[in-house]
Design a protein around this motif. Structure first.
Motif, mmCIF file in Angstrom:
data_model
loop_
_atom_site.group_PDB
_atom_site.id
_atom_site.type_symbol
_atom_site.label_atom_id
_atom_site.label_comp_id
_atom_site.label_asym_id
_atom_site.label_seq_id
_atom_site.Cartn_x
_atom_site.Cartn_y
_atom_site.Cartn_z
ATOM 1 N N LEU A 42 -9.387 13.801 4.164
ATOM 2 C CA LEU A 42 -9.477 12.810 3.006
ATOM 3 C C LEU A 42 -8.012 12.453 2.297
ATOM 4 C CD1 LEU A 42 -11.124 11.358 0.702
ATOM 5 C CD2 LEU A 42 -11.408 13.314 -0.503
ATOM 6 N N ALA A 43 -7.174 13.533 2.175
ATOM 7 C CA ALA A 43 -5.942 13.257 1.545
ATOM 8 C C ALA A 43 -5.330 12.359 2.714
ATOM 9 C CB ALA A 43 -5.147 14.704 1.623
ATOM 10 N N LYS A 44 -5.298 12.814 4.020
ATOM 11 C CA LYS A 44 -4.280 11.869 4.861
ATOM 12 C C LYS A 44 -5.073 10.277 4.695
ATOM 13 C CE LYS A 44 -3.052 15.014 8.202
ATOM 14 N NZ LYS A 44 -1.603 14.797 7.898
ATOM 15 N N ARG A 45 -6.393 10.348 4.631
ATOM 16 C CA ARG A 45 -6.877 8.786 4.504
ATOM 17 C C ARG A 45 -6.351 8.120 3.173
ATOM 18 N NH1 ARG A 45 -11.584 7.009 2.410
ATOM 19 N NH2 ARG A 45 -12.476 8.903 2.298
ATOM 20 N N MET A 46 -6.540 9.121 2.197
ATOM 21 C CA MET A 46 -6.022 8.252 0.774
ATOM 22 C C MET A 46 -4.383 8.087 0.765
ATOM 23 S SD MET A 46 -8.393 10.648 -1.894
ATOM 24 C CE MET A 46 -7.539 9.909 -3.288
ATOM 25 N N GLY A 47 -3.771 8.820 1.405
ATOM 26 C CA GLY A 47 -2.364 8.753 1.479
ATOM 27 C C GLY A 47 -1.906 7.460 2.069
ATOM 28 N N LYS A 48 -2.715 7.071 3.277
ATOM 29 C CA LYS A 48 -2.367 6.046 4.159
ATOM 30 C C LYS A 48 -2.647 4.931 3.727
ATOM 31 C CE LYS A 48 -1.812 8.911 8.081
ATOM 32 N NZ LYS A 48 -2.196 9.158 9.601
ATOM 33 N N VAL A 49 -3.893 4.454 2.957
ATOM 34 C CA VAL A 49 -4.676 3.343 2.696
ATOM 35 C C VAL A 49 -3.477 2.632 1.790
ATOM 36 C CG1 VAL A 49 -6.280 2.330 1.204
ATOM 37 C CG2 VAL A 49 -6.741 4.299 2.736
ATOM 38 N N ARG A 50 -3.201 1.463 2.279
ATOM 39 C CA ARG A 50 -2.180 0.692 1.538
ATOM 40 C C ARG A 50 -3.030 -0.578 0.724
ATOM 41 N NH1 ARG A 50 0.099 4.081 2.067
ATOM 42 N NH2 ARG A 50 1.864 4.288 3.537
ATOM 43 N N GLU A 51 -4.438 -0.731 0.710
ATOM 44 C CA GLU A 51 -5.051 -1.650 -0.036
ATOM 45 C C GLU A 51 -5.053 -1.388 -1.624
ATOM 46 O OE1 GLU A 51 -9.040 -1.726 0.908
ATOM 47 O OE2 GLU A 51 -8.907 -2.000 3.076
ATOM 48 N N LYS A 52 -4.721 -2.338 -2.202
ATOM 49 C CA LYS A 52 -4.482 -2.145 -3.823
ATOM 50 C C LYS A 52 -5.481 -1.313 -4.707
ATOM 51 C CE LYS A 52 -2.967 -4.793 -8.074
ATOM 52 N NZ LYS A 52 -2.863 -6.108 -8.628
ATOM 53 N N GLN A 53 -6.730 -1.468 -4.213
ATOM 54 C CA GLN A 53 -7.740 -0.895 -5.111
ATOM 55 C C GLN A 53 -7.634 0.542 -4.694
ATOM 56 O OE1 GLN A 53 -11.605 -2.303 -4.507
ATOM 57 N NE2 GLN A 53 -12.772 -0.954 -5.666
ATOM 58 N N MET A 54 -7.417 0.804 -3.610
ATOM 59 C CA MET A 54 -7.518 2.094 -3.104
ATOM 60 C C MET A 54 -6.180 2.981 -3.503
ATOM 61 S SD MET A 54 -10.105 3.338 -1.417
ATOM 62 C CE MET A 54 -9.644 4.888 -0.840
ATOM 63 N N GLN A 55 -4.966 2.423 -3.673
ATOM 64 C CA GLN A 55 -3.803 2.797 -4.035
ATOM 65 C C GLN A 55 -4.090 3.049 -5.410
ATOM 66 O OE1 GLN A 55 -1.118 -0.186 -3.219
ATOM 67 N NE2 GLN A 55 -0.245 0.786 -1.299
ATOM 68 N N GLU A 56 -4.749 2.258 -6.333
ATOM 69 C CA GLU A 56 -4.946 2.354 -7.744
ATOM 70 C C GLU A 56 -5.949 3.604 -8.046
ATOM 71 O OE1 GLU A 56 -6.387 -1.276 -9.151
ATOM 72 O OE2 GLU A 56 -4.558 -2.131 -9.242
ATOM 73 N N GLN A 57 -6.974 3.761 -7.165
ATOM 74 C CA GLN A 57 -7.751 4.783 -7.221
ATOM 75 C C GLN A 57 -6.761 6.191 -7.211
ATOM 76 O OE1 GLN A 57 -10.362 5.687 -3.881
ATOM 77 N NE2 GLN A 57 -12.054 6.062 -5.599
ATOM 78 N N ARG A 58 -6.097 6.023 -6.215
ATOM 79 C CA ARG A 58 -5.289 7.380 -5.899
ATOM 80 C C ARG A 58 -4.394 7.804 -6.957
ATOM 81 N NH1 ARG A 58 -2.897 5.685 -1.407
ATOM 82 N NH2 ARG A 58 -0.967 5.141 -2.380
ATOM 83 N N LEU A 79 -2.447 15.621 -1.684
ATOM 84 C CA LEU A 79 -2.087 14.617 -1.493
ATOM 85 C C LEU A 79 -0.531 14.226 -1.905
ATOM 86 C CD1 LEU A 79 -4.900 12.636 -3.820
ATOM 87 C CD2 LEU A 79 -4.214 11.950 -1.463
ATOM 88 N N ILE A 80 -0.122 15.288 -2.518
ATOM 89 C CA ILE A 80 1.627 15.570 -2.772
ATOM 90 C C ILE A 80 2.125 15.668 -1.711
ATOM 91 C CG2 ILE A 80 3.188 16.996 -4.072
ATOM 92 C CD1 ILE A 80 1.346 17.211 -6.586
ATOM 93 N N SER A 81 1.544 16.608 -0.800
ATOM 94 C CA SER A 81 2.246 16.848 0.368
ATOM 95 C C SER A 81 2.196 15.639 1.271
ATOM 96 C CB SER A 81 1.471 17.975 0.954
ATOM 97 O OG SER A 81 0.229 17.635 1.706
ATOM 98 N N GLU A 82 1.690 14.743 1.033
ATOM 99 C CA GLU A 82 1.644 13.395 1.750
ATOM 100 C C GLU A 82 2.697 12.593 1.442
ATOM 101 O OE1 GLU A 82 -0.271 12.466 4.614
ATOM 102 O OE2 GLU A 82 -0.906 14.493 4.439
ATOM 103 N N ILE A 83 3.285 12.738 0.249
ATOM 104 C CA ILE A 83 4.408 11.944 -0.464
ATOM 105 C C ILE A 83 5.697 12.153 0.444
ATOM 106 C CG2 ILE A 83 5.720 11.194 -2.677
ATOM 107 C CD1 ILE A 83 3.360 12.386 -4.059
ATOM 108 N N ASN A 84 6.286 10.782 0.698
ATOM 109 C CA ASN A 84 7.371 10.837 1.810
ATOM 110 C C ASN A 84 8.615 10.510 1.023
ATOM 111 O OD1 ASN A 84 5.995 11.447 4.237
ATOM 112 N ND2 ASN A 84 5.268 9.233 4.337
#
Length: 240
Positions: A42-58, A79-84
Motif C-alpha cells: 500500500l505504501a509503494k502504491r501511495m508513494g508512486k501515484v501521481r494523480e493530484k487527488q491521490m497526492q492530496e490524500q497522501r 510512506l516516509i521510507s518512500e520519499i526520495n
C-alpha cells in the motif's frame, strides 16, 4: 476509500491479536491487523501515484497527526521510507518522530534515501540521539548502527550511544543492540567499552548476551565476553 478504510479492508483480527502481544506498550484497540507485506504494498502504491487527488490524500494522511491506529503509524513510517528527496525526508521524519509510541513503528521507519546521503545523515544523528524522547533517541541510535558501523565507521561514533542516559527500556535495549552489532563489526574499537565499564550494568550485560547470541561473534570472542559480565557487586559502574 480513505486511507483508514483501505486499512480496514485488509484487516486480519487474529493477526491484530498476535501483533498486539509483540507491542505491549500500545492498546489492543488501536490494532487493525494489517500484515506488514500488505502495508508495504500500500505504501509503494501511495508513494508512486501521481494523480493530484491521490497526492492530496497522501499529504492529508501524513499531516493528520496523531493517528488513531497502530497500523496507520506503520503505514506512515513506510510512506516516509518512500520519499526520495533527502531534505523532504528529514522534514517528514522530524514531524513524525514525536508521535511514535512503540518500537515496531520506530524500527520500520529507516528511509532508503539515507543510504545515499551518509554525510548529511551523520549531521542529523547527534540531535536525535540527544533527544529526551524515547523513540527519537532510539531512532538516532538505530541510524548510527545501520549506516556507520561498516565502511564509514569511526571509533568516535561509539561515544554517542555510550553517553545516552535515558532510563527507558526501549532505549537501553537499542544501546545494547548497537554495541553487540559494533562488537561483530568493529571488535577492536568496541570491546574497550565493556572492558572499561563505560555502559550501565544492565546495558553492559545485555550487550554481552546479545553478542553471545550472534553468529557473527566467534567462539573465542564469546568466551572472552562472558568473562566480562558484571554482577551486583559491580553496581558502582552502573551509569543508568
Amino acid at each position: 476509500m480513505t486511507v483508514q478504510e483501505e486499512l480496514f479492508a485488509l484487516q486480519d483480527r487474529e493477526y491484530a491479536d498476535f501483533q498486539s502481544r509483540l507491542v505491549p506498550t500500545v492498546s489492543r484497540q488501536t490494532f487493525i491487523g494489517v500484515r506488514v507485506p500488505q502495508l508495504r504494498k500500500l505504501a509503494k502504491r501511495m508513494g508512486k501515484v501521481r494523480e493530484k487527488q491521490m497526492q492530496e490524500q497522501r499529504q492529508d494522511f501524513m499531516q493528520a497527526l496523531p493517528h488513531s491506529y497502530y497500523d496507520e503509524n506503520m503505514l506512515h513510517s513506510l510512506l516516509i521510507s518512500e520519499i526520495n528527496d533527502f531534505d523532504a525526508c528529514i522534514s517528514a521524519v522530524d514531524a513524525f518522530l514525536p508521535y511514535i509510541d512503540n518500537w515496531a513503528v520506530c524500527d520500520i521507519l529507516p528511509p532508503r534515501i539515507f543510504k545515499k546521503e551518509h554525510r548529511r545523515l551523520l549531521a542529523e544523528i547527534p540531535r536525535w540521539i540527544g533527544s529526551d524522547q524515547t523513540y527519537t533517541c532510539r531512532f538516532g541510535i538505530e541510524m548510527l548502527m545501520t549506516h556507520f558501523l561498516d565502511d564509514d565507521f569511526k571509533p568516535r561514533y561509539l561515544e554517542l550511544p555510550a553517553q545516552v542516559h535515558l532510563d527507558e527500556y526501549y532505549v537501553r535495549m537499542m544501546v545494547a543492540w548497537f554495541f553487540a552489532t559494533a562488537l561483530a563489526k568493529q571488535w577492536k574499537a568496541t570491546v574497550p567499552y565493556l572492558e572499561n565499564h563505560k555502559l550501565g550494568i544492565w546495558t553492559h550485560n545485555k550487550t554481552i548476551q546479545k553478542a553471545c547470541e550472534s553468529y557473527r561473534i566467534t567462539a573465542d570472542q564469546k568466551e572472552y565476553l562472558k568473562g566480562l559480565r558484571l554482577g551486583k557487586a559491580a553496581g558502582a559502574f552502573d551509569r543508568g
